[in-house]
Design a protein around this motif. Structure first.
Motif, PDB file in Angstrom:
ATOM      1  N   ILE A 153       0.850  -1.179   0.000  1.00 36.23           N
ATOM      2  CA  ILE A 153       0.000   0.000   0.000  1.00 36.23           C
ATOM      3  C   ILE A 153       0.886   1.227   0.000  1.00 36.23           C
ATOM      4  N   ALA A 154       0.558   2.193  -0.856  1.00 38.20           N
ATOM      5  CA  ALA A 154       1.313   3.436  -0.955  1.00 38.20           C
ATOM      6  C   ALA A 154       0.336   4.602  -0.941  1.00 38.20           C
ATOM      7  N   GLY A 155       0.684   5.646  -0.219  1.00 37.27           N
ATOM      8  CA  GLY A 155      -0.168   6.827  -0.164  1.00 37.27           C
ATOM      9  C   GLY A 155       0.657   8.086  -0.246  1.00 37.27           C
ATOM     10  N   HIS A 156       0.093   9.091  -0.912  1.00 39.51           N
ATOM     11  CA  HIS A 156       0.783  10.366  -1.092  1.00 39.51           C
ATOM     12  C   HIS A 156       0.183  11.429  -0.192  1.00 39.51           C
ATOM     13  N   SER A 157       1.009  12.114   0.588  1.00 45.33           N
ATOM     14  CA  SER A 157       0.582  13.266   1.380  1.00 45.33           C
ATOM     15  C   SER A 157      -0.502  12.872   2.384  1.00 45.33           C
ATOM     16  N   ALA A 158      -1.699  13.445   2.283  1.00 45.58           N
ATOM     17  CA  ALA A 158      -2.792  13.039   3.174  1.00 45.58           C
ATOM     18  C   ALA A 158      -3.169  11.578   2.939  1.00 45.58           C
ATOM     19  N   GLY A 159      -3.018  11.113   1.694  1.00 52.40           N
ATOM     20  CA  GLY A 159      -3.231   9.697   1.419  1.00 52.40           C
ATOM     21  C   GLY A 159      -2.180   8.833   2.078  1.00 52.40           C
ATOM     22  N   GLY A 160      -0.962   9.383   2.232  1.00 52.63           N
ATOM     23  CA  GLY A 160       0.073   8.672   2.978  1.00 52.63           C
ATOM     24  C   GLY A 160      -0.298   8.503   4.428  1.00 52.63           C
ATOM     25  N   HIS A 161      -0.917   9.522   5.006  1.00 52.71           N
ATOM     26  CA  HIS A 161      -1.418   9.414   6.375  1.00 52.71           C
ATOM     27  C   HIS A 161      -2.376   8.238   6.503  1.00 52.71           C
ATOM     28  N   LEU A 162      -3.323   8.123   5.567  1.00 50.11           N
ATOM     29  CA  LEU A 162      -4.316   7.055   5.619  1.00 50.11           C
ATOM     30  C   LEU A 162      -3.680   5.698   5.365  1.00 50.11           C
ATOM     31  N   ALA A 163      -2.719   5.636   4.445  1.00 49.48           N
ATOM     32  CA  ALA A 163      -2.041   4.379   4.158  1.00 49.48           C
ATOM     33  C   ALA A 163      -1.220   3.905   5.356  1.00 49.48           C
ATOM     34  N   LEU A 164      -0.537   4.820   6.018  1.00 50.22           N
ATOM     35  CA  LEU A 164       0.259   4.452   7.191  1.00 50.22           C
ATOM     36  C   LEU A 164      -0.627   3.929   8.316  1.00 50.22           C
ATOM     37  N   LEU A 165      -1.795   4.550   8.489  1.00 50.75           N
ATOM     38  CA  LEU A 165      -2.737   4.050   9.498  1.00 50.75           C
ATOM     39  C   LEU A 165      -3.166   2.629   9.171  1.00 50.75           C
ATOM     40  N   ALA A 166      -3.524   2.399   7.907  1.00 47.19           N
ATOM     41  CA  ALA A 166      -3.963   1.063   7.500  1.00 47.19           C
ATOM     42  C   ALA A 166      -2.866   0.033   7.733  1.00 47.19           C
ATOM     43  N   GLY A 167      -1.628   0.413   7.443  1.00 47.75           N
ATOM     44  CA  GLY A 167      -0.522  -0.505   7.668  1.00 47.75           C
ATOM     45  C   GLY A 167      -0.291  -0.798   9.131  1.00 47.75           C
ATOM     46  N   SER A 168      -0.443   0.212   9.974  1.00 39.69           N
ATOM     47  CA  SER A 168      -0.200   0.022  11.407  1.00 39.69           C
ATOM     48  C   SER A 168      -1.260  -0.853  12.055  1.00 39.69           C
ATOM     49  N   GLU A 169      -2.450  -0.903  11.464  1.00 39.75           N
ATOM     50  CA  GLU A 169      -3.543  -1.663  12.067  1.00 39.75           C
ATOM     51  C   GLU A 169      -3.659  -3.077  11.509  1.00 39.75           C
ATOM     52  N   GLY A 170      -2.758  -3.455  10.620  1.00 43.45           N
ATOM     53  CA  GLY A 170      -2.757  -4.822  10.125  1.00 43.45           C
ATOM     54  C   GLY A 170      -4.020  -5.208   9.381  1.00 43.45           C
ATOM     55  N   LEU A 171      -4.542  -4.293   8.578  1.00 45.13           N
ATOM     56  CA  LEU A 171      -5.786  -4.563   7.862  1.00 45.13           C
ATOM     57  C   LEU A 171      -5.614  -5.578   6.744  1.00 45.13           C
ATOM     58  N   TYR A 172      -4.375  -5.772   6.309  1.00 48.02           N
ATOM     59  CA  TYR A 172      -4.074  -6.738   5.257  1.00 48.02           C
ATOM     60  C   TYR A 172      -2.614  -7.141   5.457  1.00 48.02           C
ATOM     61  N   LYS A 173      -2.253  -8.279   4.924  1.00 45.04           N
ATOM     62  CA  LYS A 173      -0.864  -8.726   5.037  1.00 45.04           C
ATOM     63  C   LYS A 173      -0.044  -8.039   3.958  1.00 45.04           C
ATOM     64  N   PHE A 174       0.218  -6.746   4.178  1.00 44.43           N
ATOM     65  CA  PHE A 174       0.979  -5.970   3.208  1.00 44.43           C
ATOM     66  C   PHE A 174       2.460  -6.347   3.258  1.00 44.43           C
ATOM     67  N   ASP A 175       3.071  -6.429   2.081  1.00 44.05           N
ATOM     68  CA  ASP A 175       4.511  -6.645   2.011  1.00 44.05           C
ATOM     69  C   ASP A 175       5.271  -5.367   2.334  1.00 44.05           C
ATOM     70  N   ALA A 176       4.657  -4.229   2.094  1.00 42.29           N
ATOM     71  CA  ALA A 176       5.281  -2.950   2.406  1.00 42.29           C
ATOM     72  C   ALA A 176       4.206  -1.887   2.533  1.00 42.29           C
ATOM     73  N   VAL A 177       4.499  -0.887   3.337  1.00 43.78           N
ATOM     74  CA  VAL A 177       3.646   0.292   3.487  1.00 43.78           C
ATOM     75  C   VAL A 177       4.528   1.494   3.143  1.00 43.78           C
ATOM     76  N   ILE A 178       4.147   2.221   2.095  1.00 45.19           N
ATOM     77  CA  ILE A 178       5.022   3.261   1.555  1.00 45.19           C
ATOM     78  C   ILE A 178       4.350   4.626   1.690  1.00 45.19           C
ATOM     79  N   GLY A 179       4.997   5.508   2.412  1.00 48.47           N
ATOM     80  CA  GLY A 179       4.526   6.879   2.553  1.00 48.47           C
ATOM     81  C   GLY A 179       5.277   7.790   1.603  1.00 48.47           C
ATOM     82  N   LEU A 180       4.557   8.427   0.701  1.00 48.63           N
ATOM     83  CA  LEU A 180       5.139   9.348  -0.269  1.00 48.63           C
ATOM     84  C   LEU A 180       4.830  10.774   0.176  1.00 48.63           C
TER      85      LEU A 180
END
Length: 293
Positions: A163-190
């Protein structure tokens, strides 16, 4: 994997100042100077998503499915040995405001599919939309992620997802990664907003949109900010943060507010992250190659 084709300026001329939709053979992205403007991104030629799929009932609750060329057909129509492509869940930015939508990431989605990745690019309700802002915007991201198993008929490897998110989308992507909503291989904040409390204290136009998104200040709603703040969460163990040194919208210091593999792109700006001709885009490709060895 191969990166999107980069040609010199003499080999390609963009014929319009407006966004161009073109066939795959018509598109190439020029290597460009860093710190590009938002308009530069909007002017890029793009393809169209292969499918637009609703994950909810609201008009803004949809995602664009982008597939590497010739991969639109259902997987049952292919040879059994068909290659399944790793998937990038993409969350666009725009200060969480409904004045910025998914379209400004079409060039990024186009480039990623040409690099061999499938893309699940998520639109969501934002500040100004009924049901948008906190927590509605984040709930939409969670709903879009929960839809992923329904994509199993496409030639997508749902065991290889970032999962990758840009700016405010990065905020949302990082939250999703921290909560283990899916077995992501990487969480990328742009150029990701990683600390809401710090960000909301600023005075630029995006920073001042933060209390609107949150429904008030951190002093008024400390528990709400704690629930929404990546800086107060345990990050995904494979968190990667890519930030430009000249970003004037989200300070590069945000790349250090949470634990992760941080990369500061010298001379990079905020919108470099969604422009396929930049060093920042190359850093994203490297991050994805590391996620999917």
């Amino acid at each position: 994997m191969y990166s999107v084709l980069i040609l010199n300026a003499m080999s390609y001329a963009q014929t319009s100042a407006q966004k161009i939709e073109a066939s795959s053979s018509d598109i190439c992205y020029l290597a460009t100077q860093s710190n590009v403007a938002y308009k530069d991104v909007l002017d890029l030629p793009v393809e169209s998503p292969d499918q637009v799929i609703s994950y909810g009932v609201d008009q803004h609750q949809f995602a664009e499915l982008w597939l590497p060329k010739n991969e639109l057909s259902k997987s049952i129509d292919f040879e059994e040995s068909v290659k399944r492509h790793p998937l990038v869940v993409l969350v666009h930015g725009g200060c969480w405001l409904n004045s910025f939508d998914i379209k400004h990431t079409h060039a990024l989605s186009t480039a990623l599919t040409r690099a061999g990745y499938a893309v699940w690019s998520v639109e969501y309700r934002r500040t100004g939309d009924q049901g948008g802002a906190w927590p509605g915007s984040y709930n939409d991201i969670k709903s879009a992620i929960s839809y992923l198993p329904k994509l199993s008929d496409y030639s997508i490897d749902l065991e290889r997802v970032a999962i990758a998110g840009h700016s405010a989308g990065g905020h949302l992507a990082l939250l999703a990664g921290s909560e283990g909503l899916y077995k992501f291989d990487a969480v990328i904040g742009l150029a990701a907003i990683t600390d809401l409390v710090e960000y909301a204290a600023g005075s630029n136009s995006c920073q001042t949109a933060t209390p609107r998104f949150m429904g008030g200040t951190s002093a008024e709603y400390p528990a709400r900010y704690a629930a929404a703040n990546p800086a107060m969460k345990t990050p995904h163990p494979s968190t990667i943060l890519i930030h430009g040194s000249l970003d004037s919208i989200v300070d590069p210091a945000h790349a250090g507010y949470i634990e992760g593999d941080s990369h500061i792109i010298e001379g990079g700006g905020h919108f470099d992250m969604v422009h396929p001709g930049t060093q920042s885009y190359q850093a994203l490709l490297k991050a994805l190659a590391k996620a999917f060895p």
